[in-house]
Each structure stands twice: as structure tokens, then as C-alpha cells.
Write a protein that holds these residues in place. Structure first.
Motif, PDB file in Angstrom:
ATOM      1  N   PRO A  36     -15.748 -19.771 -21.703  1.00  0.00           N
ATOM      2  CA  PRO A  36     -16.768 -19.506 -22.705  1.00  0.00           C
ATOM      3  C   PRO A  36     -16.443 -20.204 -24.022  1.00  0.00           C
ATOM      4  O   PRO A  36     -15.283 -20.386 -24.381  1.00  0.00           O
ATOM      5  CB  PRO A  36     -16.717 -17.984 -22.883  1.00  0.00           C
TER       6      PRO A  36
ATOM      7  N   LEU B  59     -22.825 -18.235 -24.185  1.00  0.00           N
ATOM      8  CA  LEU B  59     -24.019 -17.406 -24.072  1.00  0.00           C
ATOM      9  C   LEU B  59     -24.874 -17.515 -25.323  1.00  0.00           C
ATOM     10  O   LEU B  59     -26.058 -17.201 -25.298  1.00  0.00           O
ATOM     11  CB  LEU B  59     -23.625 -15.947 -23.836  1.00  0.00           C
TER      12      LEU B  59
ATOM     13  N   ARG C 241     -22.896  -7.373 -24.829  1.00  0.00           N
ATOM     14  CA  ARG C 241     -22.537  -8.478 -25.715  1.00  0.00           C
ATOM     15  C   ARG C 241     -23.331  -8.451 -27.020  1.00  0.00           C
ATOM     16  O   ARG C 241     -22.796  -8.744 -28.092  1.00  0.00           O
ATOM     17  CB  ARG C 241     -22.763  -9.805 -24.995  1.00  0.00           C
TER      18      ARG C 241
ATOM     19  N   ASP D  18     -16.673 -12.683 -23.607  1.00  0.00           N
ATOM     20  CA  ASP D  18     -17.092 -13.677 -22.611  1.00  0.00           C
ATOM     21  C   ASP D  18     -15.902 -14.136 -21.771  1.00  0.00           C
ATOM     22  O   ASP D  18     -16.013 -14.301 -20.551  1.00  0.00           O
ATOM     23  CB  ASP D  18     -17.721 -14.890 -23.304  1.00  0.00           C
TER      24      ASP D  18
ATOM     25  N   ASP E  39     -24.562  -9.114 -18.334  1.00  0.00           N
ATOM     26  CA  ASP E  39     -23.732 -10.083 -19.053  1.00  0.00           C
ATOM     27  C   ASP E  39     -22.938 -10.954 -18.087  1.00  0.00           C
ATOM     28  O   ASP E  39     -22.788 -12.164 -18.289  1.00  0.00           O
ATOM     29  CB  ASP E  39     -22.775  -9.364 -20.004  1.00  0.00           C
TER      30      ASP E  39
ATOM     31  N   VAL F  73     -23.050 -15.155 -17.959  1.00  0.00           N
ATOM     32  CA  VAL F  73     -21.936 -15.988 -18.401  1.00  0.00           C
ATOM     33  C   VAL F  73     -21.622 -17.021 -17.322  1.00  0.00           C
ATOM     34  O   VAL F  73     -21.794 -16.767 -16.136  1.00  0.00           O
ATOM     35  CB  VAL F  73     -20.684 -15.139 -18.722  1.00  0.00           C
TER      36      VAL F  73
END
Length: 206
Positions: free
Chosen positions: A18, A26, A38, A51, A201, A205
Motif C-alpha cells: 500500500p 486506496l 479505513r 492498509d 476494505d 486493497v
């Protein structure tokens, strides 16, 4: 600050880490109507830490301790805590305390137990927070007053994440990110992630 551990063979490629640890974020995706833990994390670096944790955990087990690589996030290490936990989160021993957290407190409490560090209402709150992480195997986001004697900071934002030392799913360690500000927030928060939020989430991701 003590080193957080060696690299692990077979980890995900760095280009799939991430943002800001790699090329995927994201933040680059359009806002979704799906439930999201998140979106409740009100600090960009804590969102990035979340993340990172998502890419190294799954719906059934906590992130293995060996999957955490400090080299992936050198700019965040000073704001991290790594703690060993037991007794459902009541027993907490701080194994790593980042330099920014040491500076905020005015001393290094690496190696200390939680009941040596604090007492009273703060001890009760800390055990409650860690208990949520350990017993539910979920991240917990919190905000609140930072009441350390003679310190300039007035507010702190925290993200606590479950880890498993042996990768067997047992939560016996907690990784936390913590940031401080002189500006008080609007309200104290203690927010554990819900399963639907984690699922959404995790699907988003990279």
C-alpha cells in the motif's frame, strides 16, 4: 528504538504494498458506499499502516509477526509500538517504543509492563483497548486526551493491530501506531473494526 525484525522470504512484491510503502493506494480509488473501517481512521499514516496490515492478514487469522518488515515503512517506525500481550489483553509488555513516542512521554519505556507505565483510569482504558484487539482479533482506532505531566501535547490518535507471534492465529502481540498534536480533538473515540468493514476494505486493497 529496538529493531522490529528480519525480512521474510516469500512476502508480497514491493510494488503491491500500500501507498506510501509501494505503488498502490486506496486513496486513489473512488469513494465507495461499502462499509469501511479505513474511512474512520482520521490520520493518513495510520490509514497506510492499516492498509499494510490488511495485505498481510486474512479474515480468519491475525497478521504473523514475521510478516512485518520495518524496511517497508522507515518513515513510520518512530511512531510505532510493538507489545507482547497475555491474559486477554490485561498483561501488556512494550517490546518496541518508537522515538517520537519516547519524546512525547519524555522517557523510554521499552521493556516495561503497562502497570509500571501507568495506573488508574489510564491503565483501565489501556487494558480495555488491548482486550478488544486481542479478544476480537480486529484493529481498533482511538483518539483521546494525552495527559502526560509537563508535556505540550494535548491529543493523540492511535491504531492498534492484532499480530500472531507464531502465525498460528493466536493474538499474542499488538502493533500500534500513535501520533500526537497540540490541538484537542472534538471527542474521545474507541472504535473496533466490524467484520463487514474489514471484508470490504480487504476486497478493495491491492
Amino acid at each position: 528504538m529496538v529493531g522490529l525484525g528480519p525480512a521474510v522470504a516469500g512476502r508480497r512484491d514491493r510494488h503491491c504494498l500500500p501507498y506510501p510503502f509501494g505503488g498502490c493506494s486506496l486513496l486513489d480509488r473512488p469513494e465507495s458506499t461499502e462499509p469501511s473501517f479505513r474511512r474512520r481512521i482520521a490520520h493518513p499514516q495510520l490509514r497506510s499502516l492499516y492498509d499494510y496490515w490488511l495485505t498481510r492478514s486474512d479474515a480468519l487469522t491475525a497478521m504473523p509477526r514475521a510478516a512485518f518488515e520495518p524496511a517497508d515503512m522507515p518513515g513510520l517506525l518512530k511512531n510505532l509500538i510493538l507489545a507482547e500481550v497475555g491474559a486477554g489483553g490485561r498483561e501488556i509488555r512494550y517490546r518496541v517504543v518508537g522515538t517520537a513516542i519516547v519524546a512525547a512521554h519524555g522517557f523510554d519505556y521499552t521493556g516495561w509492563s503497562v502497570d509500571r507505565l501507568t495506573s488508574g483510569a489510564t491503565l483501565t482504558f489501556t487494558r480495555r483497548l488491548y482486550g478488544m484487539v486481542v479478544n476480537r482479533t480486529v484493529p481498533v482506532y482511538s483518539e483521546g486526551h494525552f495527559r502526560w505531566v509537563d508535556k505540550e501535547f494535548h491529543w493523540t490518535k492511535r491504531l492498534h493491530l492484532p499480530l500472531s507471534r507464531n502465525g498460528d492465529g493466536q493474538v499474542d502481540m499488538v502493533l500500534a501506531g500513535q501520533f500526537f498534536t497540540t490541538t484537542p480533538g472534538e471527542a474521545e473515540l474507541l472504535q473496533p473494526a466490524e467484520p463487514a468493514e474489514l471484508a470490504a476494505d480487504r476486497a478493495a486493497v491491492c
